[in-house]
Enzyme design. Structure first.
Site, PDB file in Angstrom:
ATOM      1  CE  LYS A 150      -3.703  -2.505   2.313  1.00  0.00           C
ATOM      2  NZ  LYS A 150      -4.537  -2.757   3.496  1.00  0.00           N
TER       3      LYS A 150
ATOM      4  CD  GLN B 249      -3.314  -4.578   6.485  1.00  0.00           C
ATOM      5  OE1 GLN B 249      -3.501  -3.494   5.939  1.00  0.00           O
ATOM      6  NE2 GLN B 249      -3.668  -5.712   5.936  1.00  0.00           N
TER       7      GLN B 249
ATOM      8  CG  ASP C  99      -9.248  -0.305   5.004  1.00  0.00           C
ATOM      9  OD1 ASP C  99      -9.005  -0.666   3.842  1.00  0.00           O
ATOM     10  OD2 ASP C  99      -8.477  -0.491   5.966  1.00  0.00           O
TER      11      ASP C  99
HETATM   12  N1  GUN Z   1      -6.718  -7.092   6.195  1.00  0.00           N
HETATM   13  C1  GUN Z   1      -7.049  -7.791   5.089  1.00  0.00           C
HETATM   14  N2  GUN Z   1      -7.549  -6.972   4.135  1.00  0.00           N
HETATM   15  C2  GUN Z   1      -7.532  -5.730   4.658  1.00  0.00           C
HETATM   16  C3  GUN Z   1      -7.913  -4.462   4.139  1.00  0.00           C
HETATM   17  O1  GUN Z   1      -8.404  -4.313   3.015  1.00  0.00           O
HETATM   18  N3  GUN Z   1      -7.726  -3.408   4.980  1.00  0.00           N
HETATM   19  C4  GUN Z   1      -7.214  -3.555   6.230  1.00  0.00           C
HETATM   20  N4  GUN Z   1      -7.097  -2.473   6.991  1.00  0.00           N
HETATM   21  N5  GUN Z   1      -6.852  -4.725   6.740  1.00  0.00           N
HETATM   22  C5  GUN Z   1      -7.005  -5.803   5.946  1.00  0.00           C
END
Ligand code: GUN
Length: 293
Positions: free
Chosen positions: A52, A96, A119
């Site tokens: 990211k 995350q 998100d």
């Molecule tokens: N863990 C797995 N997929 C995601 C996501 O899209 N965002 C976040 N914050 N954690 C994750």
């Protein structure tokens, strides 16, 4: 069979986002800024967050990574989130997941300001998504819709079977595909671990979305001839064939399923890359205050 090439699409869309970021800045807009919180050192989470951060840099979005040790107290994390909520320079915030067991993910998600929740995990954004109001749509479901849209795959009237009922993939994508519009207007069945006759249901699907996180679960006899198969699984399994010692594996037995499909996403190189792109889009929307003022 045509491969739904996530890598190619992601590169194409990142170029579009980079152009939009430049245009926004050229007309006096700020540099979009994403903050990412990572707790602990889980290898998969480390790699997703690194992806990211890298993707942000590629499109001209600033990112700040904030790390905490595994044993961080929940209230310290909440204090940090509150501080970021109030920081006008930061447009989007992600934490995350998964978080260590002693921290309530729901409490953390609810602490994130709705207008910075890029998100799309906050109950307000999910609620708005359900009733079709402007909101941040979470990145993986948005990535799946983007793949369907960019490959002009028809969804109207199609039988779509989603396997897996997670809050961040299965539930939202089933709602989005049943909504009015495109991609949408599908007849959606949501299957899960308690579904009886999963094979029978899955093998009727025109569009099959595998999102349960069980490597290789979907076999050829669960897939209709000519189906569109979207594989959301990305599980790391040990491998002695790679330098890193692990490889990413999808929920679909690609080799036996692919010959039956009209379209299929590979793993890696499929949905995962579009997930990151959707996060970038949401961060740009946040900087532009397109959804919330
Ligand atoms: N863990 C797995 N997929 C995601 C996501 O899209 N965002 C976040 N914050 N954690 C994750």
């Amino acid at each position: 069979m045509q491969l739904l090439d996530g890598r190619k699409l992601a590169e194409e869309i990142k170029k579009e986002i980079a152009d939009e970021v430049s245009a926004f800045k050229a007309t006096g807009g700020k540099t979009p800024h994403l903050a990412a919180i990572l707790v602990g050192h889980d290898a998969a989470s480390e790699s997703y967050v690194a992806g990211k951060v890298k993707a942000c840099a590629e499109v001209g979005i600033r990112s700040t990574l904030i790390r905490f040790e595994e044993n961080i107290e929940e209230n310290i994390l909440i204090e940090k989130i509150t501080e970021i909520n109030e920081n006008n320079d930061i447009d989007g915030l992600i934490v995350q997941l998964p978080l260590p067991g002693h921290i309530s993910e729901n409490r953390i998600i609810e602490t994130i300001a709705v207008n910075k929740d890029v998100d799309g995990f906050h109950p307000v954004n999910i609620g708005r998504m359900v009733i079709g109001m402007p909101c941040y749509i979470s990145a993986t479901p948005a990535g799946i819709l983007e793949i369907l849209r960019r490959y002009n795959i028809r969804t109207e009237g199609k039988l779509c079977v989603v396997v897996g009922r997670s809050n961040i993939v299965g539930k939202p994508v089933s709602i989005l595909l049943s909504q009015k519009g495109y991609p949408g207007n599908a007849t959606v069945t949501l299957c899960h671990s308690k579904t009886i006759n999963l094979k029978e249901i899955a093998s009727k699907a025109d569009i099959l979305i595998a999102a349960m996180g069980q490597p290789g679960f979907i076999k050829a006899d669960m897939v209709k001839e000519g189906a569109v198969v979207i594989d959301v699984g990305i599980t790391r399994i040990k491998s002695d064939k790679t330098k890193s010692g692990w490889k990413l594996t999808g929920d679909v037995q690609f080799d036996e399923v692919a010959p039956k499909c009209s379209y299929i996403t590979p793993v890696p190189g499929g949905v995962g890359l579009l997930t990151v792109v959707s996060l970038l889009k949401n961060t740009l929307l946040a900087a532009k205050k397109s959804i919330y003022n």
